[in-house]
Write a protein that holds these residues in place. Structure first.
Motif: not given
Length: 195
Positions: A121-137
């Motif tokens: 989220m601290t990158q210049e262009n924030v794009q959270i991959p779906d697979d990473f978000f699935a890990r968060l969930r």
């Protein structure tokens, strides 16, 4: 010295009273943000309610916020972030192993995910991959995800605001260990590999 003149008045006195009550001392950002009354009031409300969000372990939020501070390089935020993280239960071992969190046994899976999310989220262009978000969930419910995302986003706001206006370190960690900014760690590694 900050880049913007400190302001005084009733709003600043109230803000400083609250900050002294909460943190035991005044901080320069209160006097600086008061230059814009609407922003001072809006920002104060954001901080006030953010402090009352407790669906997520404060330790996890603290580590994520401190990760943002080290990436942006905000020394004020690193100082207060390390202090508040300690109060929430983050250990000195975790702060010393902070930049090696991925491979360190000092961090839980949730803490590692939160810190990785902060990096993304601290990158210049924030794009959270779906697979990473699935890990968060797998580890956080919807309320916790919103709280974690807000904590990271607000720390990005704080760190960038403070750096741009040269808000000085306030000495919250009082000689205790704080993680270094990411750029300093990278430079140190470069020196170590060229020797």
């Amino acid at each position: 010295m900050t880049r913007v003149e400190a302001k005084s008045g009733p709003l600043v006195r109230f803000g400083n009273w609250y900050v002294r009550r909460k943190y035991g001392r005044e901080i320069a950002v209160t006097d600086v943000v008061a230059q814009s009354r609407p922003n001072a009031i809006g920002y104060s409300m954001l901080e006030f309610w953010q402090e009352r969000a407790h669906a997520l372990d404060e330790r996890v939020k603290g580590l994520a916020a401190t990760k943002v501070a080290t990436i942006v390089g905000c020394e004020f935020c690193i100082d207060i972030g390390a202090h508040l993280s300690r109060e929430a239960g983050v250990t000195d071992e975790q702060l010393r192993d902070f930049h090696n969190y991925r491979t360190s046994d000092a961090f839980s899976v949730e803490e590692k995910l939160a810190m990785e999310y902060a990096e993304q989220m601290t990158q210049e262009n924030v794009q959270i991959p779906d697979d990473f978000f699935a890990r968060l969930r797998e580890h956080f419910d919807d309320e916790q995800l919103v709280e974690l995302t807000m904590a990271i986003a607000v720390e990005n706001l704080r760190a960038r605001f403070n750096n741009a206006l040269d808000i000085p370190v306030a000495g919250f960690s009082e000689g205790a260990y704080c993680p270094m900014p990411e750029k300093a760690v990278a430079a140190e590694r470069m020196v170590g590999t060229s020797s």
